[in-house]
Scaffold this active site. Structure first.
Site, PDB file in Angstrom:
ATOM      1  N   LYS A   1      -4.916  -5.112   8.976  1.00 37.47           N
ATOM      2  CA  LYS A   1      -4.909  -6.485   9.500  1.00 37.47           C
ATOM      3  C   LYS A   1      -3.914  -6.626  10.646  1.00 37.47           C
ATOM      4  O   LYS A   1      -4.228  -7.185  11.683  1.00 37.47           O
ATOM      5  CB  LYS A   1      -4.517  -7.505   8.410  1.00 37.47           C
TER       6      LYS A   1
ATOM      7  N   ARG B   1      -3.305 -16.510   1.778  1.00 40.08           N
ATOM      8  CA  ARG B   1      -3.417 -15.407   0.816  1.00 40.08           C
ATOM      9  C   ARG B   1      -3.733 -15.915  -0.582  1.00 40.08           C
ATOM     10  O   ARG B   1      -3.865 -15.116  -1.503  1.00 40.08           O
ATOM     11  CB  ARG B   1      -2.083 -14.679   0.778  1.00 40.08           C
TER      12      ARG B   1
ATOM     13  N   ARG C   1       3.210   4.722   5.598  1.00 34.66           N
ATOM     14  CA  ARG C   1       3.433   3.755   6.671  1.00 34.66           C
ATOM     15  C   ARG C   1       4.916   3.635   7.016  1.00 34.66           C
ATOM     16  O   ARG C   1       5.782   3.680   6.142  1.00 34.66           O
ATOM     17  CB  ARG C   1       2.897   2.393   6.225  1.00 34.66           C
TER      18      ARG C   1
ATOM     19  N   ARG D   1       9.056   0.233   4.526  1.00 30.60           N
ATOM     20  CA  ARG D   1       9.304  -1.078   3.921  1.00 30.60           C
ATOM     21  C   ARG D   1       9.518  -0.918   2.417  1.00 30.60           C
ATOM     22  O   ARG D   1       8.860  -0.097   1.782  1.00 30.60           O
ATOM     23  CB  ARG D   1       8.086  -1.987   4.165  1.00 30.60           C
TER      24      ARG D   1
ATOM     25  N   ARG E   1       1.309  -5.184  -5.299  1.00 30.31           N
ATOM     26  CA  ARG E   1       0.625  -5.875  -4.194  1.00 30.31           C
ATOM     27  C   ARG E   1      -0.886  -5.812  -4.343  1.00 30.31           C
ATOM     28  O   ARG E   1      -1.585  -6.768  -4.026  1.00 30.31           O
ATOM     29  CB  ARG E   1       1.044  -5.249  -2.856  1.00 30.31           C
TER      30      ARG E   1
HETATM   31  P1  AMP Z   1       2.382  -8.331   4.817  1.00 25.87           P
HETATM   32  O1  AMP Z   1       3.233  -7.835   5.922  1.00 25.87           O
HETATM   33  O2  AMP Z   1       1.311  -9.294   5.286  1.00 25.87           O
HETATM   34  O3  AMP Z   1       1.826  -7.233   3.965  1.00 25.87           O
HETATM   35  O4  AMP Z   1       3.330  -9.203   3.865  1.00 25.87           O
HETATM   36  C1  AMP Z   1       4.437  -8.620   3.207  1.00 25.87           C
HETATM   37  C2  AMP Z   1       4.878  -9.476   2.023  1.00 25.87           C
HETATM   38  O5  AMP Z   1       5.267 -10.774   2.480  1.00 25.87           O
HETATM   39  C3  AMP Z   1       3.804  -9.724   0.980  1.00 25.87           C
HETATM   40  O6  AMP Z   1       3.680  -8.661   0.060  1.00 25.87           O
HETATM   41  C4  AMP Z   1       4.330 -10.989   0.332  1.00 25.87           C
HETATM   42  O7  AMP Z   1       5.428 -10.725  -0.521  1.00 25.87           O
HETATM   43  C5  AMP Z   1       4.869 -11.757   1.529  1.00 25.87           C
HETATM   44  N1  AMP Z   1       3.824 -12.594   2.148  1.00 25.87           N
HETATM   45  C6  AMP Z   1       3.290 -12.468   3.399  1.00 25.87           C
HETATM   46  N2  AMP Z   1       2.365 -13.403   3.627  1.00 25.87           N
HETATM   47  C7  AMP Z   1       2.297 -14.155   2.498  1.00 25.87           C
HETATM   48  C8  AMP Z   1       1.518 -15.260   2.098  1.00 25.87           C
HETATM   49  N3  AMP Z   1       0.598 -15.813   2.917  1.00 25.87           N
HETATM   50  N4  AMP Z   1       1.718 -15.767   0.850  1.00 25.87           N
HETATM   51  C9  AMP Z   1       2.640 -15.249   0.016  1.00 25.87           C
HETATM   52  N5  AMP Z   1       3.388 -14.187   0.316  1.00 25.87           N
HETATM   53  C10 AMP Z   1       3.236 -13.635   1.550  1.00 25.87           C
END
Ligand code: AMP
Length: 214
Positions: free
Chosen positions: A17, A92, A127, A160, A171
């Site tokens: 994404k 999400r 990653r 990360r 996740r």
């Molecule tokens: P990402 O970089 O999109 O994979 O997001 C990393 C982490 O940020 C996720 O595993 C969640 O802990 C948090 N996060 C990001 N976007 C959201 C969202 N829309 N709702 C809740 N948690 C989020």
């Protein structure tokens, strides 16, 4: 598509994404709104909100809806989004999608990238991410030119906390339980487009561009 283009990326963690949103943003000249990047920036800044969010993120749990909705609401007030935006990692949950509706935002297209879970686990484990500019790499498929250094901005790249095995499993569980229901939510409204995320990043970009150009 109208003047203001409102897109959303949907898919499991590791589907690509962020990569696709960055490419579309630079081709189309509209900003990528990544809640993950914004939450990581808040964590790095050491703010109260960042510290609280990190407790969820580092373990692979979703950050509470109200926190994330507040962040997105703020970004959507910015003049940067005058020509449109690409939501990356938001909504999400169904509650977040309903919050977007109640802000009066109607998405032009939801780009749903699908990849099998075993492929995702391998991708996420390799990653590396730059916490300064958000660029991502993979130790095998897409390494930075110099190990642990970001090609784009020269900062250090890291693994990360939430790309470690235990957090990856959490996740995936959050995706299946809370995010995957959004596929039906948006399919029922039309405007959901599926893409095979197992192909090369260029292949995915080409498929997305052909839908957008239509
Ligand atoms: P990402 O970089 O999109 O994979 O997001 C990393 C982490 O940020 C996720 O595993 C969640 O802990 C948090 N996060 C990001 N976007 C959201 C969202 N829309 N709702 C809740 N948690 C989020």
């Amino acid at each position: 598509m109208g003047k203001k283009t409102k897109l959303m990326m949907l898919g499991p963690p590791g589907a690509g994404k962020g990569t696709q949103a960055q490419r579309l943003a630079s081709r189309m000249g509209i900003p990528q709104i990544s809640t993950g990047d914004m939450l990581r920036a808040a964590k790095k800044s050491g703010s109260e909100m960042g510290k609280k969010a990190a407790e969820y993120m580092d373990k692979g749990h979703l950050v509470p809806d109200q926190v994330v909705i507040g962040i997105v609401e703020e970004s959507l007030k910015s003049p940067d989004v005058a020509d449109g935006f690409i939501l990356d990692g938001f909504p999400r949950t169904v509650e977040q999608a309903e919050a977007l509706d109640s802000l009066g935002i109607k998405l032009d297209a939801v780009l749903n990238i699908q990849v099998d879970e075993d492929v995702l686990v391998k991708r996420l484990g390799g990653r590396r991410a730059c916490l300064t500019c958000g660029a991502t790499y993979h130790v095998e498929h897409n390494p930075s030119k110099e190990e642990d250094i970001c090609d784009k901005c020269g900062s250090e790249t890291i693994q990360r906390d939430d790309d470690k095995p235990e957090a990856i499993r959490t996740r995936m569980g959050a995706y299946r339980g809370k995010t995957a229901p959004l596929i039906e939510f948006y399919r029922e409204r039309g405007r959901l487009y599926d893409f095979d995320g197992a192909q090369s990043p260029d292949g995915v970009t080409a498929a997305i561009m052909s839908v957008i150009e239509e």
